[in-house]
Motif scaffolding. Structure first.
Motif, short mmCIF file in Angstrom:
data_model
loop_
_atom_site.label_atom_id
_atom_site.label_comp_id
_atom_site.label_asym_id
_atom_site.label_seq_id
_atom_site.Cartn_x
_atom_site.Cartn_y
_atom_site.Cartn_z
N LEU A 4 25.67 53.26 107.24
CA LEU A 4 24.64 53.44 107.86
C LEU A 4 23.29 52.26 107.64
CD1 LEU A 4 25.94 56.43 107.35
CD2 LEU A 4 23.97 57.26 108.20
N TYR A 5 22.96 51.98 108.81
CA TYR A 5 21.83 50.90 108.55
C TYR A 5 20.41 51.54 109.06
CZ TYR A 5 26.25 48.38 108.45
OH TYR A 5 27.45 47.87 108.03
N PHE A 6 19.48 51.20 108.57
CA PHE A 6 18.29 51.41 109.14
C PHE A 6 17.08 50.50 109.24
CE2 PHE A 6 20.11 55.18 107.28
CZ PHE A 6 20.08 56.38 108.07
N ALA A 7 16.19 50.67 110.00
CA ALA A 7 14.91 49.78 110.22
C ALA A 7 15.43 48.39 110.43
CB ALA A 7 14.03 49.96 109.05
N TRP A 8 14.99 47.35 109.87
CA TRP A 8 15.32 46.01 110.49
C TRP A 8 16.68 45.59 109.94
CZ3 TRP A 8 16.69 43.18 106.18
CH2 TRP A 8 15.97 43.47 104.91
N ARG A 10 19.28 47.57 110.28
CA ARG A 10 19.93 47.91 111.50
C ARG A 10 19.97 46.99 112.56
NH1 ARG A 10 17.32 50.19 115.56
NH2 ARG A 10 15.56 50.95 114.42
N GLU A 11 18.68 46.57 112.94
CA GLU A 11 18.45 45.54 113.96
C GLU A 11 19.19 44.25 113.92
OE1 GLU A 11 13.96 46.89 115.46
OE2 GLU A 11 14.04 45.23 114.01
N ALA A 73 24.51 53.81 102.70
CA ALA A 73 23.28 53.27 103.72
C ALA A 73 22.53 52.27 103.17
CB ALA A 73 22.37 54.39 103.98
N PHE A 75 19.06 50.19 103.56
CA PHE A 75 17.65 50.06 104.39
C PHE A 75 16.45 49.20 103.46
CE2 PHE A 75 19.06 54.08 102.38
CZ PHE A 75 18.12 54.04 101.49
N GLU B 50 10.84 55.90 111.84
CA GLU B 50 12.52 56.15 111.58
C GLU B 50 12.77 56.91 110.34
OE1 GLU B 50 14.60 52.64 112.62
OE2 GLU B 50 16.46 53.20 111.65
N HIS B 51 13.79 57.54 110.37
CA HIS B 51 13.94 58.47 109.14
C HIS B 51 15.51 58.50 109.09
CE1 HIS B 51 14.82 62.53 109.95
NE2 HIS B 51 14.72 62.28 111.12
N TYR B 52 16.23 59.04 107.82
CA TYR B 52 17.46 59.10 107.65
C TYR B 52 17.67 60.60 107.48
CZ TYR B 52 21.84 58.09 104.63
OH TYR B 52 23.33 58.29 104.20
N TRP B 122 10.58 54.90 107.68
CA TRP B 122 10.08 53.43 107.79
C TRP B 122 9.31 53.58 109.13
CZ3 TRP B 122 15.26 55.02 106.99
CH2 TRP B 122 15.73 54.74 105.60
N TRP B 133 7.81 45.75 111.44
CA TRP B 133 8.19 46.83 110.64
C TRP B 133 7.01 46.65 109.40
CZ3 TRP B 133 11.28 50.72 111.37
CH2 TRP B 133 12.40 50.63 112.34
#
Lengths: 81, 147
Positions: A4-8, A10-11, A73, A75, B50-52, B122, B133
């Motif tokens: 899983l990837y989050f925030a930048w 993920r982008e 993950a 992030f 955003e969150h997990y 985030w 961000w």
């Protein structure tokens, strides 16, 4: 395993999650393997000091073992509150 | 203990009121509320959080459990929103209830310090210039050293 990837992160990688077939022993091995596969991973993982990692939803570090892991993950440092 | 992660707004007065009434042994309740702050230039259109899912609830529960071990607390409440918020909206609240105020104050500060840099949220700021961000601050990480 699910990655899983989050925030930048993920982008930069372009997807929120994906199934990855890997025999990587540690998080650092997985990062190297993905970075070698495609440029977008190399870009997202370029600065490890700017990255945090969780294995099975628990915050850990790049030396962590992936033995038995179902979910990893990546992030940036968190900005809650 | 109650941990809530939701996109909907919450009613601070109602939450704080209900929390303060819940336990007869309570002598002190401390609440903290985080609000979407506008930029210095005043051009913030929105903040997206955003969150997990899954890890967020687990991390908040663990932080609250550690606070309960460390101080004499009757109860802990954490509400944190995610999704699209506008300036002035409430992002989150923590409330601590204890027999005495010192424990309630200290535990509320502890919860906030850990929540800021150990719970997987985030923030992204949307202005006329686009979306960016929010960077984590060194002092937020350093704040954990005092515990």
């Amino acid at each position: 395993m699910q990655v899983l990837y989050f925030a930048w992160v993920r982008e930069r990688i372009g997807v929120p999650r994906e199934e990855v077939e890997t025999s990587a022993a540690t998080v650092a091995d997985l990062v190297e393997e993905l970075s070698a596969r495609e440029e977008r991973y190399a870009v997202a993982f370029a600065d490890r000091a700017a990255l945090r990692v969780a294995v099975d939803q628990t915050l850990t570090d790049f030396d962590a073992s992936l033995d038995g892991a179902r979910e990893v993950a990546f992030f940036p440092p968190m900005t809650g509150g | 203990m109650r941990i809530v992660v939701q996109d909907a707004p919450f009613d601070l007065g109602e939450e704080a009121g209900r929390f303060a009434q819940a336990d007869a042994g309570v002598g002190a309740v401390v609440t903290f509320t985080g609000i979407v702050r506008n930029t210095a230039a005043g051009d913030l259109k929105a903040m997206e959080i955003e969150h997990y899912p899954g890890m967020t609830e687990a991390a908040l529960t663990e932080i609250a459990e550690r606070a309960q071990t460390r101080w004499s607390l009757s109860d802990v409440l954490v509400i944190h929103r995610h999704g699209h918020l506008t300036p002035g909206e409430m992002i989150m609240m923590v409330a601590t209830a204890a027999p005495h105020r010192a424990d309630a104050f200290a535990a509320a500060e502890y919860l906030m310090d850990y929540l800021k840099s150990r719970a997987p949220f985030w923030k992204r700021e949307i202005t006329a210039d686009g979306a960016a961000w929010v960077d984590a601050k060194d002092e937020d990480e350093a704040a954990l050293d005092r515990w």
